[in-house]
Design a protein around this motif. Structure first.
Motif, PDB file in Angstrom:
ATOM      1  N   GLY A 800      47.645  46.094  45.861  1.00 47.38           N
ATOM      2  CA  GLY A 800      48.230  44.772  46.060  1.00 47.38           C
ATOM      3  C   GLY A 800      47.476  43.957  47.099  1.00 47.38           C
ATOM      4  O   GLY A 800      47.230  42.752  46.917  1.00 47.38           O
ATOM      5  N   ASP A 801      47.085  44.599  48.193  1.00 47.43           N
ATOM      6  CA  ASP A 801      46.302  43.896  49.217  1.00 47.43           C
ATOM      7  C   ASP A 801      44.972  43.407  48.646  1.00 47.43           C
ATOM      8  O   ASP A 801      44.511  42.297  48.963  1.00 47.43           O
ATOM      9  N   LEU A 802      44.370  44.257  47.811  1.00 44.40           N
ATOM     10  CA  LEU A 802      43.089  43.864  47.208  1.00 44.40           C
ATOM     11  C   LEU A 802      43.276  42.707  46.221  1.00 44.40           C
ATOM     12  O   LEU A 802      42.474  41.765  46.199  1.00 44.40           O
ATOM     13  N   TRP A 803      44.336  42.776  45.411  1.00 43.67           N
ATOM     14  CA  TRP A 803      44.594  41.675  44.468  1.00 43.67           C
ATOM     15  C   TRP A 803      44.837  40.374  45.236  1.00 43.67           C
ATOM     16  O   TRP A 803      44.351  39.302  44.825  1.00 43.67           O
ATOM     17  N   ARG A 804      45.534  40.458  46.338  1.00 44.17           N
ATOM     18  CA  ARG A 804      45.796  39.249  47.132  1.00 44.17           C
ATOM     19  C   ARG A 804      44.481  38.672  47.671  1.00 44.17           C
ATOM     20  O   ARG A 804      44.253  37.457  47.651  1.00 44.17           O
ATOM     21  N   SER A 805      43.604  39.553  48.163  1.00 44.58           N
ATOM     22  CA  SER A 805      42.328  39.081  48.713  1.00 44.58           C
ATOM     23  C   SER A 805      41.444  38.465  47.631  1.00 44.58           C
ATOM     24  O   SER A 805      40.594  37.617  47.926  1.00 44.58           O
ATOM     25  N   LEU A 806      41.652  38.895  46.395  1.00 44.00           N
ATOM     26  CA  LEU A 806      40.866  38.361  45.276  1.00 44.00           C
ATOM     27  C   LEU A 806      41.527  37.143  44.642  1.00 44.00           C
ATOM     28  O   LEU A 806      40.997  36.605  43.660  1.00 44.00           O
ATOM     29  N   ASP A 807      42.676  36.726  45.191  1.00 43.92           N
ATOM     30  CA  ASP A 807      43.447  35.632  44.602  1.00 43.92           C
ATOM     31  C   ASP A 807      43.715  35.921  43.121  1.00 43.92           C
ATOM     32  O   ASP A 807      43.476  35.089  42.246  1.00 43.92           O
ATOM     33  N   ALA A 808      44.211  37.152  42.864  1.00 41.33           N
ATOM     34  CA  ALA A 808      44.497  37.608  41.499  1.00 41.33           C
ATOM     35  C   ALA A 808      45.991  37.884  41.390  1.00 41.33           C
ATOM     36  O   ALA A 808      46.447  39.027  41.564  1.00 41.33           O
ATOM     37  N   PRO A 809      46.808  36.856  41.109  1.00 36.53           N
ATOM     38  CA  PRO A 809      48.264  37.037  41.135  1.00 36.53           C
ATOM     39  C   PRO A 809      48.793  38.016  40.097  1.00 36.53           C
ATOM     40  O   PRO A 809      49.795  38.674  40.336  1.00 36.53           O
ATOM     41  N   HIS A 810      48.123  38.097  38.920  1.00 39.78           N
ATOM     42  CA  HIS A 810      48.609  39.051  37.915  1.00 39.78           C
ATOM     43  C   HIS A 810      48.674  40.463  38.491  1.00 39.78           C
ATOM     44  O   HIS A 810      49.686  41.159  38.385  1.00 39.78           O
ATOM     45  N   GLY A 811      47.560  40.901  39.097  1.00 44.28           N
ATOM     46  CA  GLY A 811      47.527  42.243  39.655  1.00 44.28           C
ATOM     47  C   GLY A 811      48.510  42.427  40.793  1.00 44.28           C
ATOM     48  O   GLY A 811      49.181  43.461  40.889  1.00 44.28           O
ATOM     49  N   LEU A 812      48.602  41.418  41.657  1.00 42.74           N
ATOM     50  CA  LEU A 812      49.518  41.504  42.793  1.00 42.74           C
ATOM     51  C   LEU A 812      50.963  41.652  42.329  1.00 42.74           C
ATOM     52  O   LEU A 812      51.716  42.511  42.818  1.00 42.74           O
ATOM     53  N   VAL A 813      51.368  40.829  41.351  1.00 42.76           N
ATOM     54  CA  VAL A 813      52.736  40.875  40.848  1.00 42.76           C
ATOM     55  C   VAL A 813      53.032  42.237  40.225  1.00 42.76           C
ATOM     56  O   VAL A 813      54.096  42.835  40.455  1.00 42.76           O
ATOM     57  N   ARG A 814      52.092  42.752  39.458  1.00 43.44           N
ATOM     58  CA  ARG A 814      52.344  44.035  38.793  1.00 43.44           C
ATOM     59  C   ARG A 814      52.400  45.187  39.787  1.00 43.44           C
ATOM     60  O   ARG A 814      53.155  46.148  39.595  1.00 43.44           O
ATOM     61  N   SER A 815      51.625  45.091  40.850  1.00 51.34           N
ATOM     62  CA  SER A 815      51.704  46.150  41.863  1.00 51.34           C
ATOM     63  C   SER A 815      53.053  46.100  42.583  1.00 51.34           C
ATOM     64  O   SER A 815      53.644  47.150  42.885  1.00 51.34           O
ATOM     65  N   LEU A 816      53.561  44.921  42.842  1.00 50.27           N
ATOM     66  CA  LEU A 816      54.877  44.808  43.486  1.00 50.27           C
ATOM     67  C   LEU A 816      55.985  45.324  42.578  1.00 50.27           C
ATOM     68  O   LEU A 816      56.914  46.018  43.031  1.00 50.27           O
ATOM     69  N   ARG A 817      55.906  44.979  41.286  1.00 49.08           N
ATOM     70  CA  ARG A 817      56.930  45.477  40.357  1.00 49.08           C
ATOM     71  C   ARG A 817      56.897  47.002  40.273  1.00 49.08           C
ATOM     72  O   ARG A 817      57.941  47.668  40.249  1.00 49.08           O
ATOM     73  N   ALA A 818      55.675  47.558  40.207  1.00 48.17           N
ATOM     74  CA  ALA A 818      55.555  49.019  40.135  1.00 48.17           C
ATOM     75  C   ALA A 818      56.148  49.669  41.377  1.00 48.17           C
ATOM     76  O   ALA A 818      56.837  50.699  41.295  1.00 48.17           O
ATOM     77  N   ARG A 819      55.924  49.076  42.535  1.00 43.55           N
ATOM     78  CA  ARG A 819      56.484  49.633  43.771  1.00 43.55           C
ATOM     79  C   ARG A 819      58.013  49.546  43.764  1.00 43.55           C
ATOM     80  O   ARG A 819      58.693  50.437  44.305  1.00 43.55           O
TER      81      ARG A 819
END
Length: 972
Positions: A800-819
């Motif tokens: 999630g931290d990496l997705w945020r640094s890449l400005d990649a909301p799809h990955g960030l959202v999916r990592s939060l849902r998985a958590r």
């Protein structure tokens, strides 16, 4: 403290031990658990512990220990059957079959005792009301083992005719046994057809398709279905490798390697299982294993490798020849014990026949690498076919004529032919011309080391009165200096021969062939800086090389039809011009000139010289995106090379073709060429370099084809050689990434996580972090599937931290849902999960406002709807755990309504997602005892699909679910 304080803790301990790998450690734990059960003073606890002990013995190398716990169980049954619950009653009768097979495996148990036991089994099954199917199967096993074919056929027919019931072996095991008998009777097609449902995954169990894959190997080879045999070996060996109890199946894989030209791999397999040489718990599988060892060692001795050190029983060093004697003696001694017990010679005959089997194919490429020759002998390498040889006994004149014929026509094996002349001419007093040609061709075979010998040939040519050929030999001596790296010295050395031959040619003192030899040698020297340059080539260097090549063309122009050597000079000069053009950036001209070079060699009847330029032509075509032209050029190069193409070149061409075909989406063909590339790389001794690349590509292609187990074996083999230093860390990361994907598909989630984390650690240091983020996310998924929840949460947080640094909301959202789901699974309560899912919603709402284009905004909006949908599911799941907490159900319903609203805004493209959320909400309405509201939602779904186009002949699951829901609400 043992931790076993009551029956429940005993059962948990038994379950945990059952998950441990097969072997003595698991068996020892089962023995401890029996002692703990006895201390509880609960009869059923002792029964379950005995059953567990019996099971782990059966699935290990200590099968001979089964009889004691079974005898005790049977006595307990006879004395107090009321102590057995339904499951243990079933289990007791089930393992009667294990006892029959186990007795057959022990030659010290008399046949009469086995027959008596078979009768006891039949009697007890009849009393219990079971079918005779399992009894007839057991009888078949006894008859087949002792060689009573007539009785075996009768029992086989009765087995198949009897009704299947709870005591019958599973479908997979039955089909394996039936196919095994067909193969034993020489009916390979029938055997493979019987195994098909098991091999294709329709039926399976703890030991299937493991044994069916192993049993199918030789029948498939005999049927010529070698691709299937290779696939079954890679799949099957992966399954049997960790299972100690499967020595017989393991032996089948060793035998397959020994009979398919893969002796080195067979030795590697032996080295992995040293205990198999000595484990005595199952004498029959030991006999089978030692028979295969004998077969393999005899094969190595036959190949001249009898003195090589090989894996064998611990305690001493073994050569192949020594191990062959030892293994044969032990196998025959065991067979004799079985035959003495059985009163027949059947087992001995079958064992001796197995040891005497002959190879079924010369060499079947497997795609995996074997050990280096120093560690394990490889089969003899496949050599290019030699030209027909005239025996040296034919006499010197015949040998001379043949050598001149080959060299004049630039044919392969000319150097070898002149070597034969040299051997035959020792002491024969040849004239200077003959000695010059012998020295000239010997020098050609020495490469850069041949300069001095070329000079000697020049002296002899001059002595023989051929000044033109003497100058040509001196020019060749100059060129090999350039090959050794001394280009300036070579140019100086070639200067005088070049000037003199031109003058001599102008005076008609020599022919065009000799003159062309000198001119082409000078052009080759001038081409060396062009060919070896790592960066841009100076214009003056390119100009000099081009001028020299054009001089060759001018010299031979109009003469190529009269002399094959001149045609070859013409083609080579055009190839030089092509290389100059490529270096100058004129790729179109380079491609055209390489094509003319290829056509020139082929037209002159010298297609093997066209191979290199066909490969370069393919590279240029591939570079400009013309995959079809690249494919044609590569196939042409392989065809042109024919039997004369050396292994390294063949490997490279197959690898290039695999890359081209893979890019065209023809993965099956591409995989075949990658397999061939790996094979030829191994034959060339380039397993660790070219072979590693080929195996990496092959693994990726097999993954693309959904052949997970094969791909995993190949990729694990590739990773033995792939290294960041030799191949680049990108290759290592890709192989580990693909391997993680394979292991995930195979359900080996812990191992998949390890590979993905290893790849992520390498990618962590790259400037671009997209791969790092993706791998961290995939590793988290694997950790979650493996049940390592805390580790999975940490990995998702990292992703999630990496997705945020890449400005990649799809990955960030999916990592939060998985958590969020992990939080719920871990039992921490709903609050933490709710917080994470709410954070995912916040990210979803913010993302579309910053998206660059409409398509991206629509996808992010869809992600918002999906997050509301999952939030509703999560809350509903939590409510179910808490005795249907209505407040949570209402909250879940609100989230599903939000999902419906978002998908409605997205229009027809999100129709299915909208219907899915609406139906989930409808079911929640029923849980809240609101059938009218549920029906209303179901009608909305039907109305939404009323105007939607029908799928061709496919039922609409959402419409069907809505109709089912309406029927349910009407009843209520």
């Amino acid at each position: 403290m043992t931790g076993i304080t009551d029956f429940d803790s005993l059962r948990r301990a038994i379950a945990e031990n059952g998950e441990r790998p097969e072997g003595p450690a698991r068996n020892a734990r089962a023995e401890q658990l029996l002692a703990e059960a006895e201390r509880l003073d609960i009869p059923l606890a002792v029964i379950e512990a005995l059953g567990h002990q019996l099971k782990v013995y059966n699935y290990s190398s200590e099968k001979a220990k089964m009889f004691v716990p079974f005898a005790r169980l049977l006595r307990m049954w006879d004395e107090h059957p009321e102590d057995f619950d339904e499951y243990e009653t079933h289990t007791l009768h089930w393992v009667f079959k294990w006892m029959t097979a186990g007795m057959l495996d022990q030659p010290h148990i008399p046949l009469a005792s086995i027959e008596k036991w078979l009768g006891e089994m039949e009697h007890r099954y009849r009393l219990a009301g079971h079918s005779e199917r399992a009894v007839r199967s057991a009888e078949f096993s006894v008859a087949a083992h002792i060689g009573d074919v007539a009785r075996a056929e009768r029992a086989y027919a009765a087995w198949l005719a009897a009704d299947r019931d709870r005591m019958a072996d599973c479908h997979a095991c039955e089909l394996h046994g039936q196919g095994w008998w067909q193969a034993e009777r020489g009916r390979d097609p029938e055997a493979v057809e019987l195994w098909r449902p098991v091999l294709e995954g329709e039926f399976g169990c703890a030991h299937e398709p493991h044994t069916a894959l192993a049993s199918s190997l030789l029948p498939l080879l005999r049927l010529g279905r070698v691709d299937e045999a290779r696939a079954h070996h890679l799949r099957g060996f992966r399954l049997v490798r960790p299972m100690e109890s499967m020595r017989a199946a393991y032996a089948d894989h060793v035998e397959f390697c020994a009979l398919s030209g893969n002796e080195a791999r067979a030795l590697e397999l032996l080295a992995e299982r040293p205990a198999y040489f000595t484990d005595d718990g199952q004498p029959r599988s030991k006999m089978d294993f030692l028979a295969v060892v004998t077969l393999l060692m005899d094969r190595l001795t036959e190949l001249g490798l009898g003195t090589r050190v090989v894996p064998g029983p611990a305690g001493r060093t073994w050569t192949a020849a020594e191990l062959a004697v030892h293994a044969r003696g032990e196998a025959e001694a065991l067979a004799a014990r079985f035959d003495a017990r059985n009163g027949t010679s059947w087992v001995g005959e079958q064992t001796r026949a197995r040891m005497a089997r002959r190879p079924l194919v010369d060499r079947l490429p497997l795609g995996v690498r074997t050990a280096p020759a120093a560690a394990a002998p490889a089969a003899p390498r496949v050599r290019p076919a030699a030209a027909p040889q005239e025996p040296e006994a034919a006499g010197l004149p015949a040998l001379l004529a043949r050598a001149r014929r080959l060299s004049d026509g630039l044919q392969p094996h000319a150097v070898e032919a002149w070597a034969a002349v040299a051997r035959a001419a020792e002491g024969a007093g040849l004239d200077a011309r003959d000695r010059a040609e012998i020295a000239d061709h010997e020098a050609m075979g020495l490469g850069p080391e041949g300069a001095e010998l070329f000079e000697r040939a020049a002296e002899l040519y001059a002595e023989a009165g051929d000044p033109g050929e003497a100058l040509a030999a001196r020019a060749r001596a100059a060129y090999v200096r350039a090959l050794a790296g001394d280009v300036e010295g070579a140019l100086t050395a070639v200067g005088e021969p070049y000037e003199r031959v031109l003058a001599l040619y102008a005076e008609e003192g020599t022919g065009v062939r000799q003159t062309a030899s000198v001119v082409i040698a000078r052009a080759r020297i001038l081409m060396r800086p062009v060919q070896e340059a790592q960066g841009p080539v100076p214009a003056r260097v390119l100009s000099a090389a081009e001028e020299a090549a054009r001089e060759v063309l001018a010299l031979v122009e109009g003469r190529t039809d009269e002399d094959v050597r001149l045609a070859a000079r013409d083609a080579e000069a055009r190839a030089m011009l092509a290389q100059v053009a490529a270096r100058a950036g004129d790729l179109e001209a380079a491609e055209e000139l390489f094509g003319r070079a290829v056509d020139g060699y082929v037209g002159a009847g010298l297609p093997w010289f066209a191979v290199e330029y066909g490969a370069r032509l393919a590279s240029l075509a591939h570079h400009r995106g013309d995959a079809a032209a690249a494919e044609r050029a590569l196939r042409g190069a392989l065809e042109h090379g024919g039997d004369h193409l050396e292994a390294p070149g063949r490997a490279r061409l197959h690898l290039q073709l695999a890359e081209v075909l893979g890019g065209l989406g023809r993965a099956e063909e591409a995989a075949d060429h990658a397999l061939r590339a790996a094979h030829w790389a191994d034959e060339a001794g380039e397993s660790a370099t070219l072979g590693a690349w080929a195996r990496q590509m092959l693994g990726g292609l097999l993954l693309r084809l959904g052949k997970w187990a094969e791909a995993a074996e190949v990729l694990e083999s590739a990773l033995l050689d792939l290294s960041a230093e030799g191949h680049g860390d990108g290759a290592v990361v890709q192989a580990k990434w693909w391997l993680g994907d394979c292991l995930s598909e195979l359900g080996e989630h812990r191992e998949a996580a390890e590979r993905r984390l290893e790849a992520a650690e390498i990618a962590r240091h790259w400037p671009e972090q997209q791969d790092h983020a993706t791998l961290a996310h995939l590793a988290a998924e694997s950790l979650s599937h493996a049940g390592l929840l805390a580790e999975a949460d940490a990995a998702y947080a990292r992703a999630g931290d990496l997705w945020r640094s890449l400005d990649a909301p799809h990955g960030l959202v999916r990592s939060l849902r998985a958590r969020a789901w992990l939080a719920l699974r871990s039992g921490a309560g709903v609050d933490g999960a709710r917080e994470l899912m709410a954070a995912a919603l916040t990210e979803c709402r913010a993302a579309p406002t910053t998206a660059a284009d409409a398509g991206t905004r629509a996808r992010l909006t869809g992600e918002l709807g999906g997050t509301h949908r999952q939030f509703g599911d999560l809350l509903a799941r939590a409510a179910g755990r808490d005795a249907q907490d209505t407040a949570l159900l209402e909250e879940a319903l609100a989230q599903l309504d939000e999902a419906v609203a978002v998908f409605t805004r997205l229009g027809p493209e999100a129709l299915h997602e909208r219907a899915d959320a609406e139906l989930a909400a409808a079911w929640l309405e029923t849980d809240l005892s609101r059938p009218t509201a549920a029906a209303t939602r179901a009608h909305r779904v039907l109305a939404a699909y009323a105007d939607a186009p029908e799928a061709d002949g496919e039922p609409n699951p959402h419409r069907e679910e809505a109709e089912r829901l309406l029927r349910l609400t009407e009843k209520n």
